[in-house]
Design a protein around this motif. Structure first.
Motif, short mmCIF file in Angstrom:
data_model
loop_
_atom_site.label_atom_id
_atom_site.label_comp_id
_atom_site.label_asym_id
_atom_site.label_seq_id
_atom_site.Cartn_x
_atom_site.Cartn_y
_atom_site.Cartn_z
N ARG A 42 -40.94 19.28 -1.68
CA ARG A 42 -41.61 18.18 -1.22
C ARG A 42 -42.75 17.63 -2.14
N SER A 43 -43.26 18.69 -2.97
CA SER A 43 -44.05 18.60 -4.00
C SER A 43 -43.88 17.71 -5.27
N SER A 44 -44.71 17.49 -6.28
CA SER A 44 -44.49 16.85 -7.41
C SER A 44 -44.33 17.65 -8.44
N ASP A 45 -43.95 19.17 -8.34
CA ASP A 45 -43.79 20.20 -9.31
C ASP A 45 -42.53 19.79 -10.33
N ALA A 46 -42.98 20.15 -11.57
CA ALA A 46 -41.96 19.82 -12.60
C ALA A 46 -40.56 20.30 -12.17
N LEU A 47 -40.56 21.65 -11.74
CA LEU A 47 -39.13 22.17 -11.45
C LEU A 47 -38.47 21.44 -10.25
N ALA A 53 -33.20 16.09 -11.15
CA ALA A 53 -32.45 15.45 -12.52
C ALA A 53 -31.15 16.13 -12.73
N ALA A 54 -30.96 17.20 -12.43
CA ALA A 54 -29.62 18.03 -12.48
C ALA A 54 -28.97 17.67 -11.43
N HIS A 66 -34.07 30.94 -12.44
CA HIS A 66 -34.47 32.41 -13.16
C HIS A 66 -33.74 32.38 -14.57
N ARG A 67 -34.57 32.80 -15.58
CA ARG A 67 -34.06 32.83 -16.95
C ARG A 67 -33.49 31.56 -17.51
N GLY A 68 -34.07 30.59 -16.90
CA GLY A 68 -33.92 29.04 -17.48
C GLY A 68 -32.61 28.45 -16.72
N GLN A 69 -31.97 29.23 -15.78
CA GLN A 69 -30.85 28.61 -15.06
C GLN A 69 -31.08 28.26 -13.59
N LEU A 70 -30.72 27.07 -13.06
CA LEU A 70 -30.98 26.66 -11.99
C LEU A 70 -29.74 26.98 -10.89
N ILE A 127 -35.93 15.82 2.96
CA ILE A 127 -36.61 15.72 1.74
C ILE A 127 -35.92 14.32 0.82
N ARG A 128 -34.71 14.19 0.89
CA ARG A 128 -33.98 13.09 0.01
C ARG A 128 -34.62 12.68 -1.25
N ASN A 129 -34.45 13.87 -1.77
CA ASN A 129 -34.98 13.85 -3.54
C ASN A 129 -34.06 13.03 -4.22
N LEU A 130 -32.80 12.96 -3.79
CA LEU A 130 -31.53 12.41 -4.78
C LEU A 130 -31.81 11.06 -4.31
N ASP A 131 -31.90 10.36 -2.95
CA ASP A 131 -32.33 9.13 -2.84
C ASP A 131 -33.46 8.45 -3.65
#
Length: 139
Positions: A42-47, A53-54, A66-70, A127-131
């Motif tokens: 729920r934070s504004s962290d870049a990850l 975005a993914a 981990h190692r650049g992979q989500l 969370i509804r991050n995609l919305d």
């Protein structure tokens, strides 16, 4: 808004969910796998923004970077189990339960349903991050 370090494992979890928070606080990785960085979904962290975005729905599962992979959902849980140290009761239990990707895929929907029920009982929103992402994009 920190970026992912190469020697780091980042766990993106729901900080409003007591079970998710307890899991996040208690999970470890083997020496050599890097440090575990814990990020509230729920934070504004870049990850968190990168996961959104993914197209990863943070209400459908946690994310491990981990190692650049989500890795999302059951795959994330399985990865954390494979990275867990072989010592200590909770680590051995984690490895035993979720060390198999097939078992993780069977159990994860049950865990997610429990999380959703718990959030509902506690009066917490999803969370509804995609919305949010689609509204920002003009959709």
């Amino acid at each position: 808004m920190n970026a992912q370090k190469d020697d780091e494992v980042t766990l993106i979890y729901d900080g409003e969910c007591p079970v998710c928070s307890a899991y996040s606080a208690g999970v470890d990785v083997q020496a050599g796998a890097g440090a575990v960085r814990r990020v509230d979904a729920r934070s504004s962290d870049a990850l968190v923004a990168q996961a959104t975005a993914a197209g990863l729905d943070l209400d459908e599962g946690m994310v491990v970077v981990h190692r650049g992979q989500l890795h999302h959902g059951a795959e994330a849980l399985h990865l954390m189990a494979t990275l867990a140290p072989a010592k200590g009761f909770k680590n051995r239990l984690n490895r035993w339960l979720f060390g198999s990707l097939a078992v993780s895929r069977v159990l994860y929907p049950l865990l997610r349903a429990g999380r959703n029920a718990l959030l509902w009982l506690l009066g917490k929103s999803k969370i509804r991050n995609l919305d949010t992402a689609s509204r920002k994009g003009g959709a």
